[in-house]
Design an enzyme around this catalytic site. Structure first.
Site, PDB file in Angstrom:
ATOM      1  N   LYS A   1       0.822  -1.208   0.000  1.00 37.04           N
ATOM      2  CA  LYS A   1       0.000   0.000   0.000  1.00 37.04           C
ATOM      3  C   LYS A   1       0.859   1.262   0.000  1.00 37.04           C
ATOM      4  O   LYS A   1       0.369   2.339  -0.322  1.00 37.04           O
ATOM      5  CB  LYS A   1      -0.972  -0.009   1.174  1.00 37.04           C
ATOM      6  CG  LYS A   1      -2.105  -1.019   0.966  1.00 37.04           C
ATOM      7  CD  LYS A   1      -3.229  -0.869   1.973  1.00 37.04           C
ATOM      8  CE  LYS A   1      -4.382  -1.798   1.645  1.00 37.04           C
ATOM      9  NZ  LYS A   1      -4.027  -3.224   1.900  1.00 37.04           N
TER      10      LYS A   1
HETATM   11  C1  LIG Z   1      -4.674  -4.305   1.192  1.00 36.39           C
HETATM   12  C2  LIG Z   1      -3.947  -5.592   1.105  1.00 36.39           C
HETATM   13  C3  LIG Z   1      -4.298  -6.598   0.166  1.00 36.39           C
HETATM   14  C4  LIG Z   1      -5.487  -6.467  -0.762  1.00 36.39           C
HETATM   15  O1  LIG Z   1      -5.285  -5.507  -1.779  1.00 36.39           O
HETATM   16  P1  LIG Z   1      -6.523  -4.927  -2.601  1.00 36.39           P
HETATM   17  O2  LIG Z   1      -5.953  -3.888  -3.501  1.00 36.39           O
HETATM   18  O3  LIG Z   1      -7.483  -4.370  -1.590  1.00 36.39           O
HETATM   19  O4  LIG Z   1      -7.118  -6.076  -3.349  1.00 36.39           O
HETATM   20  C5  LIG Z   1      -3.528  -7.746   0.117  1.00 36.39           C
HETATM   21  N1  LIG Z   1      -2.487  -7.939   0.962  1.00 36.39           N
HETATM   22  C6  LIG Z   1      -2.129  -7.015   1.879  1.00 36.39           C
HETATM   23  C7  LIG Z   1      -0.988  -7.295   2.781  1.00 36.39           C
HETATM   24  C8  LIG Z   1      -2.827  -5.804   1.976  1.00 36.39           C
HETATM   25  O5  LIG Z   1      -2.467  -4.894   2.906  1.00 36.39           O
END
Ligand SMILES: *Cc1c(COP(=O)(O)O)cnc(C)c1O
Length: 438
Positions: free
Chosen positions: A107
């Site tokens: 993220k």
């Molecule tokens: C947010 C997140 C996801 C999912 O990603 P999306 O874009 O919401 O599908 C997967 N793994 C981790 C570690 C995350 O923080």
């Protein structure tokens, strides 16, 4: 480039408006009016280019015209000052490690880019932008560290007291400077309710420019397409392999949507696997074309526990609402908690590689599709969305082995927590926000 809403009832806007607004006024999600495209010759020129150069080429097509190229290039360099390793496990299987940013999860890519774009546009308007987020953990920390020190912006994040892990709380409460943490005596739903109320409070909005930073913001998706594009070229340049299948651990499906955008712009990507845990609304849609979201189920891959994914509207739009068309490019595979644990163990036994639970879901989904006879000749890239140290309890229980905690995480644990304790009454939030300088 003009952006319009998937609901088609709002006026098309510039990237600046789409970034500062987040959600379109008609409740839809912003998408480019026309997907930018790279010709084969343009792609050829990018083979062997650095991550930053690939990122810049893509960003120019999505944003060019609204931010001068020199400035956009500086934004990209300051966003991606960490590595994006592509680790080879065997002949045809790779892990793209997206956890080398400050909060050890992918993220960071979206949050850092969004923060710098927001800062740029805020300065252009000579404004102070207040980013207001309710968080139960991972999004909040990426936003906190993404906006930390960015001029003309500040972050106010609300988290439920006693309901996040110690590590998460340290990530939420130690950024300091322009990042303010509010510890709410309540649960996550209280935090969300308070934030929603703030966005529609006319008195508050007369004095402050509020914005949200959640994953529906188009400026969080654009930077996530960079690592798909870059890996597809790097794989060819370094290993002579082409058209990879990407396995994407998915929750709100923002990450997968960004991959689809990279493919639509012309990068050589073969296929996608939408890897989910027990929250399988999209997998079921791909099977029979019915979208029937279920309530959220709690699993070991907690960041993917989403019953009704927010980015699904964009994916659907891209494929003309046709699940058969979507199924030609995306295979949905749902992985159980038992499989997740056994995958963490077997990957360690076979390759000596430690995967966090989210990445393990992606790896297992790729293996299952190969076992079913699909994609076994194609190179596979599993996106690793988090560092295993973030889920140290599960890893240590499963592998009976200590996990080495990266230095940037250890130093965080030593920092002093700074948070303001408030009640779950909206008036407490309003008076806190009104006390900030305007
Ligand atoms: C947010 C997140 C996801 C999912 O990603 P999306 O874009 O919401 O599908 C997967 N793994 C981790 C570690 C995350 O923080």
């Amino acid at each position: 480039m003009i952006y319009f809403s998937t609901n088609k009832a709002s006026v098309p806007v510039s990237i600046k408006h789409a970034t500062l607004q987040g959600l379109a006024p008609d409740g839809g999600l912003y998408i480019p009016s026309e997907m930018p495209h790279f010709s084969e010759a343009e792609i050829k020129l990018l083979e062997g280019a650095s991550f930053s150069n690939v990122a810049f080429a893509i960003a120019k097509k999505f944003i060019g015209g609204e931010i001068p190229p020199d400035h956009l290039s500086d934004i990209i360099d300051s966003c991606f000052d960490f590595e994006t390793p592509l680790v080879r496990l065997d002949e045809k299987t790779f892990v793209e490690e997206l956890f080398c940013g400050p909060t050890l999860a992918f993220k960071d890519y979206g949050a850092r880019f969004l923060a710098r774009l927001t800062g740029y546009f805020a300065e252009e308007d000579n404004k102070m932008i207040t980013v207001l987020v309710a968080t139960s953990g991972d999004t909040g920390s990426a936003v906190a560290f993404g906006f930390q020190g960015i001029a003309n912006t500040r972050v106010v994040l609300l988290y439920p007291s006693g309901k996040v892990s110690r590590l998460q709380e340290q990530q939420l409460t130690t950024a300091g400077g322009n990042v303010h943490a509010l510890e709410v005596k309540g649960d996550f739903d209280d935090c969300q309710r308070m934030v929603k109320q703030a966005f529609v409070d006319p008195e508050l909005n007369a004095g402050l420019t509020l914005t949200s930073a959640n994953s529906i913001n188009i400026s969080r998706l654009i930077p996530q397409s960079f690592y798909y594009a870059w890996a597809s070229l790097y794989l060819k340049d370094q290993f002579g392999l082409s058209n990879p299948v990407f396995s994407v651990p998915s929750g709100n499906y923002g990450n997968l949507t960004a991959g689809v955008m990279a493919k639509m712009t012309g990068f050589p990507i073969g296929h996608f696997i939408a890897a989910s845990n027990a929250n399988d609304s999209v997998t079921r849609y791909l099977d029979d074309g019915r979208y029937d979201p279920h309530p959220t189920i709690t699993t070991h891959s907690t960041a993917m526990d989403v019953g009704n994914p927010s980015n699904f509207a964009r994916l659907r739009y891209f494929y003309g609402n046709d699940h058969i068309a979507m199924g030609r490019e995306i295979t949905g595979i749902s992985v159980s908690d038992e499989e997740t644990i056994s995958t963490i163990r077997s990957v360690f036994d076979r390759f000596g590689y430690i995967m966090d639970p989210h990445t393990a879901v992606g790896f297992r989904a790729l293996e299952r599709s190969r076992a079913a006879g699909s994609y076994h000749d194609m190179p596979g890239i599993v996106l690793s969305t988090a560092h295993p140290a973030k889920f140290i309890d599960i890893i240590e229980d499963t592998l009976k082995k200590d996990v080495v905690i990266p230095e940037r995480l250890l130093s965080l644990l030593e920092k002093e927590k700074e948070a303001t304790l408030i009640s779950s009454d909206y008036r407490d939030l309003a008076s806190y926000l009104n006390s900030l300088d305007q």
